[in-house]
Scaffold this active site. Structure first.
Site, PDB file in Angstrom:
ATOM      1  N   CYS A  81      56.913  39.028  77.570  1.00 39.79           N
ATOM      2  CA  CYS A  81      58.316  38.045  76.727  1.00 39.79           C
ATOM      3  C   CYS A  81      58.074  38.576  75.291  1.00 39.79           C
ATOM      4  O   CYS A  81      59.173  38.931  75.381  1.00 39.79           O
ATOM      5  CB  CYS A  81      57.879  37.119  76.460  1.00 39.79           C
ATOM      6  SG  CYS A  81      57.152  35.961  77.836  1.00 39.79           S
ATOM      7  N   LYS A 118      61.998  27.857  76.592  1.00 40.82           N
ATOM      8  CA  LYS A 118      62.938  29.240  77.439  1.00 40.82           C
ATOM      9  C   LYS A 118      61.787  28.743  79.491  1.00 40.82           C
ATOM     10  O   LYS A 118      60.679  28.645  79.432  1.00 40.82           O
ATOM     11  CB  LYS A 118      62.509  30.573  76.973  1.00 40.82           C
ATOM     12  CG  LYS A 118      61.561  30.623  76.726  1.00 40.82           C
ATOM     13  CD  LYS A 118      61.224  32.595  76.046  1.00 40.82           C
ATOM     14  CE  LYS A 118      59.629  33.206  76.715  1.00 40.82           C
ATOM     15  NZ  LYS A 118      59.391  33.396  77.732  1.00 40.82           N
ATOM     16  N   ASP A 121      56.319  32.564  72.485  1.00 38.69           N
ATOM     17  CA  ASP A 121      55.356  31.681  73.473  1.00 38.69           C
ATOM     18  C   ASP A 121      53.920  31.668  72.632  1.00 38.69           C
ATOM     19  O   ASP A 121      53.047  31.798  73.354  1.00 38.69           O
ATOM     20  CB  ASP A 121      55.216  32.693  74.521  1.00 38.69           C
ATOM     21  CG  ASP A 121      56.303  32.579  74.658  1.00 38.69           C
ATOM     22  OD1 ASP A 121      57.463  32.154  74.337  1.00 38.69           O
ATOM     23  OD2 ASP A 121      56.432  32.981  75.948  1.00 38.69           O
TER      24      ASP A 121
END
Length: 246
Positions: free
Chosen positions: A214, A166, A41
């Protein structure tokens, strides 16, 4: 020898002198050591100065990540992106009647808007309402197709083998690059575990944002899937610095 020291040429993966074998032609990797790099990310909305959920120092780790991406010894390099629909359940803006101290509405909280970073909500398995978990609510971020969802331009995407999206299901939160926390049945699965196994990966190195959400969830699931797992702390930053250091 520090982690980044042995992850950089020319001594990449020389872990306590156990990962390299000497022969007449020089050092080579042990045949049962097939590492993958997961870059989690690294997106505009998670980085200063303009990200809606900017992590302090998030952009500063990019040079280290690019150094790792340049290593020829990773057999697979995967980047992930949050890729949320506008009505995603983790966005505080999609919740009304939510108390800062409770995931459930009360008579005194009716009419109150949810507060990012403070309010929570309960996520129920859409296929099994008896299974649920509580999740923190966030500012709207990484909405699919928007500039905030783009990987930052400093990241060397030319070295990345696969990009996974995701958090695409509006009904569940998905911090991990593998799947959501629900199990009976699983709601979202990125296929990452299968991808790693098809590449015969043995070790997983996790970098990116954010360390306490994450990145951590991805590392835990990699470990639970049976991979030797390392979070490269020099190449990640947390949302909550104080809590992460504890």
């Amino acid at each position: 020898m520090g982690l980044l020291e042995w992850l950089m040429p020319p001594s990449i993966f020389n872990v306590f002198q156990t990962r390299l074998l000497d022969n007449e032609q020089g050092a080579q990797l042990e045949p049962d050591f097939r590492p993958a790099l997961l870059v989690v990310d690294m997106q505009e909305d998670f980085c200063p100065p303009n990200g809606t959920l900017a992590v302090t120092g998030g952009r500063s780790i990019t040079p280290l990540i690019n150094t790792l991406l340049s290593s020829p010894l990773f057999v697979l390099r995967v980047a992930t992106k949050d890729w949320h629909p506008p009505n995603h359940i983790s966005f505080a803006s999609n919740h009304n009647h939510t108390s800062p101290s409770s995931c459930c509405p009360t008579e005194s909280s009716l009419g109150q808007a949810a507060i990012p970073f403070v309010s929570t909500t309960t996520v129920h398995n859409p296929h099994n309402p008896s299974e649920s978990y509580t999740t923190r609510l966030w500012p709207s971020h990484c909405i699919a197709g928007t500039p905030g969802a783009c990987l930052i331009p400093e990241l060397d995407v030319s070295k990345i083998d696969k990009i996974l999206e995701k958090g695409t299901n509006p009904l569940v939160e998905m911090y991990s690059a593998f799947y959501d926390p629900l199990k009976n049945p699983r709601v979202s699965d990125s296929g990452l575990a299968q991808m790693l196994r098809e590449a015969r990966v043995t070790h997983v190195y996790v970098v990116g944002l954010a360390a306490d959400y994450c990145v951590w969830s991805t590392a835990m699931d990699a470990h639970n899937e049976g991979f030797e797992t390392v979070v490269v702390e020099e190449a990640t930053k947390p949302v909550d610095e104080e809590g992460w250091r504890r």
